[in-house]
Design a protein around this motif. Structure first.
Motif, PDB file in Angstrom:
ATOM      1  N   GLY A   1     109.103  64.567  80.425  1.00  0.00           N
ATOM      2  CA  GLY A   1     109.698  65.801  79.931  1.00  0.00           C
ATOM      3  C   GLY A   1     110.377  66.630  80.993  1.00  0.00           C
ATOM      4  N   ILE A   2     110.484  66.082  82.223  1.00  0.00           N
ATOM      5  CA  ILE A   2     111.170  66.826  83.277  1.00  0.00           C
ATOM      6  C   ILE A   2     112.476  66.108  83.585  1.00  0.00           C
ATOM      7  N   THR A   3     113.575  66.636  83.065  1.00  0.00           N
ATOM      8  CA  THR A   3     114.863  66.004  83.319  1.00  0.00           C
ATOM      9  C   THR A   3     115.646  66.840  84.312  1.00  0.00           C
ATOM     10  N   LEU A   4     115.960  66.241  85.454  1.00  0.00           N
ATOM     11  CA  LEU A   4     116.734  66.945  86.471  1.00  0.00           C
ATOM     12  C   LEU A   4     118.147  66.390  86.464  1.00  0.00           C
ATOM     13  N   PRO A   5     119.161  67.284  86.597  1.00  0.00           N
ATOM     14  CA  PRO A   5     120.519  66.761  86.790  1.00  0.00           C
ATOM     15  C   PRO A   5     120.547  65.933  88.074  1.00  0.00           C
ATOM     16  N   LYS A   6     121.492  64.963  88.156  1.00  0.00           N
ATOM     17  CA  LYS A   6     121.458  64.052  89.292  1.00  0.00           C
ATOM     18  C   LYS A   6     121.588  64.784  90.626  1.00  0.00           C
ATOM     19  N   PHE A   7     122.428  65.841  90.640  1.00  0.00           N
ATOM     20  CA  PHE A   7     122.602  66.580  91.896  1.00  0.00           C
ATOM     21  C   PHE A   7     121.271  67.164  92.374  1.00  0.00           C
ATOM     22  N   VAL A   8     120.503  67.733  91.420  1.00  0.00           N
ATOM     23  CA  VAL A   8     119.209  68.338  91.766  1.00  0.00           C
ATOM     24  C   VAL A   8     118.201  67.257  92.118  1.00  0.00           C
ATOM     25  N   ALA A   9     118.150  66.204  91.305  1.00  0.00           N
ATOM     26  CA  ALA A   9     117.222  65.109  91.591  1.00  0.00           C
ATOM     27  C   ALA A   9     117.464  64.585  93.001  1.00  0.00           C
ATOM     28  N   GLY A  10     118.721  64.545  93.417  1.00  0.00           N
ATOM     29  CA  GLY A  10     119.070  64.044  94.753  1.00  0.00           C
ATOM     30  C   GLY A  10     118.431  64.856  95.845  1.00  0.00           C
ATOM     31  N   PHE A  11     118.756  66.151  95.904  1.00  0.00           N
ATOM     32  CA  PHE A  11     118.227  66.900  97.055  1.00  0.00           C
ATOM     33  C   PHE A  11     116.728  67.153  96.961  1.00  0.00           C
ATOM     34  N   VAL A  12     116.201  67.191  95.721  1.00  0.00           N
ATOM     35  CA  VAL A  12     114.745  67.363  95.595  1.00  0.00           C
ATOM     36  C   VAL A  12     114.023  66.135  96.161  1.00  0.00           C
ATOM     37  N   SER A  13     114.506  64.934  95.832  1.00  0.00           N
ATOM     38  CA  SER A  13     113.864  63.715  96.350  1.00  0.00           C
ATOM     39  C   SER A  13     113.917  63.671  97.864  1.00  0.00           C
ATOM     40  N   VAL A  14     115.116  63.908  98.410  1.00  0.00           N
ATOM     41  CA  VAL A  14     115.267  63.841  99.863  1.00  0.00           C
ATOM     42  C   VAL A  14     114.382  64.897 100.525  1.00  0.00           C
ATOM     43  N   GLY A  15     114.379  66.103  99.953  1.00  0.00           N
ATOM     44  CA  GLY A  15     113.575  67.184 100.516  1.00  0.00           C
ATOM     45  C   GLY A  15     112.085  66.868 100.492  1.00  0.00           C
ATOM     46  N   LEU A  16     111.609  66.346  99.355  1.00  0.00           N
ATOM     47  CA  LEU A  16     110.180  66.027  99.249  1.00  0.00           C
ATOM     48  C   LEU A  16     109.813  64.896 100.211  1.00  0.00           C
ATOM     49  N   ASN A  17     110.700  63.905 100.325  1.00  0.00           N
ATOM     50  CA  ASN A  17     110.418  62.787 101.224  1.00  0.00           C
ATOM     51  C   ASN A  17     110.320  63.262 102.667  1.00  0.00           C
ATOM     52  N   VAL A  18     111.320  63.991 103.126  1.00  0.00           N
ATOM     53  CA  VAL A  18     111.325  64.433 104.520  1.00  0.00           C
ATOM     54  C   VAL A  18     110.224  65.468 104.757  1.00  0.00           C
ATOM     55  N   GLY A  19     109.925  66.277 103.724  1.00  0.00           N
ATOM     56  CA  GLY A  19     108.855  67.260 103.844  1.00  0.00           C
ATOM     57  C   GLY A  19     107.518  66.628 104.191  1.00  0.00           C
ATOM     58  N   SER A  20     107.277  65.425 103.697  1.00  0.00           N
ATOM     59  CA  SER A  20     105.985  64.775 103.982  1.00  0.00           C
ATOM     60  C   SER A  20     105.889  64.404 105.466  1.00  0.00           C
TER      61      SER A  20
ATOM     62  N   ALA B   1     118.275  70.155 100.611  1.00  0.00           N
ATOM     63  CA  ALA B   1     117.124  69.285 100.892  1.00  0.00           C
ATOM     64  C   ALA B   1     116.345  69.802 102.094  1.00  0.00           C
ATOM     65  N   ALA B   2     117.076  70.311 103.103  1.00  0.00           N
ATOM     66  CA  ALA B   2     116.392  70.812 104.291  1.00  0.00           C
ATOM     67  C   ALA B   2     115.517  72.009 103.943  1.00  0.00           C
ATOM     68  N   LEU B   3     116.028  72.912 103.078  1.00  0.00           N
ATOM     69  CA  LEU B   3     115.225  74.069 102.683  1.00  0.00           C
ATOM     70  C   LEU B   3     113.934  73.612 102.006  1.00  0.00           C
ATOM     71  N   ILE B   4     114.073  72.673 101.059  1.00  0.00           N
ATOM     72  CA  ILE B   4     112.875  72.168 100.382  1.00  0.00           C
ATOM     73  C   ILE B   4     111.937  71.518 101.392  1.00  0.00           C
ATOM     74  N   ALA B   5     112.485  70.704 102.300  1.00  0.00           N
ATOM     75  CA  ALA B   5     111.643  69.994 103.268  1.00  0.00           C
ATOM     76  C   ALA B   5     110.858  70.973 104.122  1.00  0.00           C
ATOM     77  N   ILE B   6     111.519  72.044 104.568  1.00  0.00           N
ATOM     78  CA  ILE B   6     110.841  72.993 105.457  1.00  0.00           C
ATOM     79  C   ILE B   6     109.710  73.711 104.718  1.00  0.00           C
ATOM     80  N   VAL B   7     110.015  74.186 103.498  1.00  0.00           N
ATOM     81  CA  VAL B   7     108.989  74.909 102.734  1.00  0.00           C
ATOM     82  C   VAL B   7     107.800  73.989 102.435  1.00  0.00           C
ATOM     83  N   VAL B   8     108.117  72.780 101.937  1.00  0.00           N
ATOM     84  CA  VAL B   8     107.037  71.865 101.555  1.00  0.00           C
ATOM     85  C   VAL B   8     106.240  71.428 102.786  1.00  0.00           C
ATOM     86  N   ALA B   9     106.943  71.225 103.917  1.00  0.00           N
ATOM     87  CA  ALA B   9     106.251  70.801 105.136  1.00  0.00           C
ATOM     88  C   ALA B   9     105.269  71.866 105.596  1.00  0.00           C
TER      89      ALA B   9
END
Lengths: 270, 222, 221
Positions: free
Chosen positions: C81-100, C28-36
């Motif tokens: 049509g975008i189905t994410l496994p729960k593990f991926v959905a988890g860190f993607v959500s947290v990453g996108l939220n913190v990235g904002s 999640a941190a990696l996603i947050a940093i890139v998106v931020a």
């Protein structure tokens, strides 16, 4: 520390308005004031000069109880300021005792320290109403009189942010006087001011000296002003009074080498 | 199933969601009120000059701030019964969320008080003001305006954290959306509406807080 | 049951939960940093489309709750049509939220680099991209590292919510153990302490080291 050398109260006939008795102040190993002894009589105007770091501002801050002392006793009007009598000896004063003693001392600061959320008039009324318990009407009358004296009555409803440095300092003087102190302390009150407005503040202090019987202690860098209005000038060096005397003698015929050096260095800078 | 937004369903569930929004607002308001008061106590407790107390309160604040709110909510809700104290979901939720945000608000207060110049304290001493009056009349009025932005952020923050109360069954917005989802097997409309409602409240609130801050500054002549 | 007996029985499960929490945190941190970085720079872009997209992303994710975002991504996105496994959905959500939130830190830090630095780079006729990369960003990173430390702790706390879509993280294990044993004080108490240790003795010291390293690079230490 042995307190038996210090009387619970100064005897009648030997009661200067302020007495520093063997007062010592240090921060850790750094000794700022070393066994200071200094008397100031009622109605006297004493200027304190000296290089920075000589302990001169500390003298004022101790008298205002902004700093604690590490040794000795300060007396104001015969009574101990920093200590209180208890069971026949002097013990460090508690907050209640300090508050009672502090009432006889007023202070003006280098950076004015006006309350920014209050107008000039409200600044002056704050102490009389909240601390002395005066009615609003009495406090207002007293404050307006003082604001007139310092020439700020037409700005009485302005907030400090709308006033120049010189104007703020004059309001600060009125605010301190509104508490009717017996001793007034001026801590480098012109140091933060632009050169062209210094005169409006020194004129107010001059007026206080000539028209009021206040005891005053002033730390200043303005030698000419100190010479003009003081009854006595004290030259501080290294936490001690190096030399003191009437202004004409101290400035005109200094005895000690350090005094001569300091005065000539200051003269060169002017 | 593919993307297909049903407006009739939307209109059906909207009243229920709006009613739940009221609960969300009540939860946020009550939690915030607790946090405002408790935060002030935590901030002042660190200024008593009593070192042991200062250190203990600091550590407590650090602990609260670095652990998840949702875990704290579970903790408060489930640990009570283990020792014979039964708290309702609402009570435990308010305790947890109020406590959590009091830690943040105490930091806002602390920063506000520390930002008041030392000369203001000295001036109060010079006119012989009591400690109580010094705080009430001089320090807090000056500490307030710079704190409003932080206080406002946490008001919005507490509002956005209320969905976590759904985990212990507080019937707020998220809880209601979950219920609708499991009754109707439709998640698109309830979850999207919840998002829209949150946006519709938090964005204007953030703007209002900025206006309020400017107003207070002018009012105090700063 | 003593705490030692408890740990003998359930320690392994809490440890595996902690490992999942750490994995969620890092991803999640990696996603947050890139998106931020993207959204923070995007909000300062001259191009209205890039600027608009960044603003919309930031306002939507800052204006709603992480839990709402998590549920939306996990339950609603599949309808598109975008189905994410729960593990991926988890860190993607947290990453996108913190990235904002991080995007606002990036923007603020870039804007607080003194104007003279922009002008000096301009006077050396650097290209805008080079100016950003070589002159402005290094200084902006120094400015924004301290608030990022706090943000990463918020991110760690945010990962606890992935337990609600059944990712078997620390929070999830604590909840499961509690449900079968009713030893709530132990289960949730130990989990709280583990989160605290992760925040206080791993994330905070790591960020302090980053700050010191950055200060050295900027010649401030």
């Amino acid at each position: 520390m042995d307190m038996s050398a210090y009387p619970l109260e100064l005897p009648e006939g030997d009661r200067p308005m302020v007495r520093f008795m063997n007062v010592t102040k240090s921060y850790g190993k750094l000794v700022v004031l070393d066994q200071l002894n200094l008397d100031i009589s009622e109605g006297e105007m004493v200027s304190v000069i000296g290089p920075s770091g000589s302990g001169k501002t500390t003298v004022l801050r101790m008298l205002m109880t902004l700093e604690t002392i590490n040794g000795g006793v300060i007396y104001v009007d015969g009574k101990p300021l920093t200590h209180m009598p208890k069971n026949g000896t002097l013990v460090p004063a508690d907050e209640k005792y300090l508050r009672r003693m502090r009432a006889s001392i007023g202070m003006c600061f280098q950076h004015f320290n006006l309350f920014p959320h209050m107008t000039a008039l409200q600044n002056c009324m704050e102490g009389p109403v909240q601390v002395l318990g005066l009615s609003k009407a009495e406090a207002r009358a007293r404050s307006e009189e003082l604001l007139t004296m310092v020439g700020m009555i037409d700005k009485k409803d302005q907030h400090p942010s709308r006033l120049s440095g010189g104007q703020q300092q004059r309001v600060a003087i009125a605010r301190a006087l509104a508490m009717r102190p017996k001793v007034m302390l001026f801590d480098e009150v012109t140091s933060a001011l632009d050169p062209e407005v210094i005169g409006e503040v020194t004129n107010v202090i001059r007026k206080l000296v000539t028209e009021h019987n206040l005891t005053m202690l002033m730390v200043t860098h303005q030698m000419g002003f100190a010479r003009d209005i003081s009854d006595r000038v004290c030259f501080f060096f290294g936490g001690k009074i190096e030399e003191q005397g009437p202004p004409d003698e101290l400035f005109g015929n200094p005895q000690r080498d350090r005094t001569k050096q300091f005065l000539s260095a200051v003269k060169d800078a002017d | 199933m593919s993307f297909n937004w049903r407006w009739d369903f939307t209109w059906d569930i909207l009243p229920r969601l709006l009613a739940a929004t009221l609960n969300t607002l009540i939860a946020a308001g009550a939690g915030y009120a607790i946090a405002l008061v408790l935060g002030l106590i935590l901030a002042l407790a660190q200024r008593t000059g009593w070192r042991g107390l200062t250190v203990a309160v600091r550590e407590f604040v650090e602990f609260i701030r670095s652990t998840p709110l949702v875990l704290q909510i579970f903790f408060v809700f489930y640990v009570g019964p283990q020792f014979g104290i039964r708290l309702s979901p609402w009570t435990s939720g308010m305790i947890a969320i109020g406590l959590h945000y009091s830690a943040y608000l105490s930091e806002v207060y602390r920063a506000g008080i520390e930002a008041v110049p030392k000369g203001q304290w000295e001036a109060c001493r010079a006119i012989n003001m009591s400690t109580r009056d010094t705080y009430l009349r001089i320090i807090i009025p000056q500490a307030l305006p710079p704190s409003i932005a932080g206080m406002g952020n946490y008001l919005v923050g507490i509002f956005k954290d209320t969905p976590m109360l759904s985990v212990i069954g507080v019937a707020e917005l998220m809880h209601t959306a979950n219920a609708i989802g499991s009754e109707s097997y439709r998640f698109l409309e309830p979850y999207t509406l919840v998002g829209v409602i949150f946006l519709a409240i938090s964005l204007p609130t953030a703007g209002l807080i900025r206006l309020f801050e400017g107003w207070v500054r002018r009012k105090l002549g700063l | 049951m003593s705490i030692w007996e408890y740990m003998q029985i359930y320690g392994a499960r809490l440890a595996s939960g902690t490992a999942i929490t750490c994995a969620q945190f890092v991803l999640a941190a990696l996603i947050a940093i890139v998106v931020a970085l993207l959204a923070g720079l995007g909000k300062l872009s001259q191009n209205w489309l890039i600027r608009g997209t960044s603003v919309v992303y930031i306002e939507i994710f800052r204006g709603t709750s992480l839990l709402v975002q998590l549920y939306w991504i996990f339950f609603v996105l599949p309808l598109f049509g975008i189905t994410l496994p729960k593990f991926v959905a988890g860190f993607v959500s947290v990453g996108l939220n913190v990235g904002s939130y991080g995007a606002e830190l990036v923007r603020g830090a870039i804007q607080s680099v003194p104007k003279g630095q922009w002008e000096a780079a301009y006077a050396l006729s650097m290209s805008p991209a080079k100016r950003m990369r070589r002159i402005i960003l290094p200084q902006a990173i120094g400015i924004m590292l301290p608030p990022w430390g706090n943000l990463l702790i918020e991110l760690l706390k945010g990962t606890a919510l992935v337990s609600l879509i059944s990712v078997a993280d620390l929070m999830f294990q604590a909840k499961q153990i509690n449900a079968s044993t009713f030893l709530s004080a132990q289960s949730f108490g130990i989990a709280l302490v583990i989160y605290y240790i992760l925040a206080r003795f791993f994330i905070t010291p790591f960020m302090r080291r980053m700050e010191r390293a950055m200060a050295r690079r900027l010649g401030k230490a």
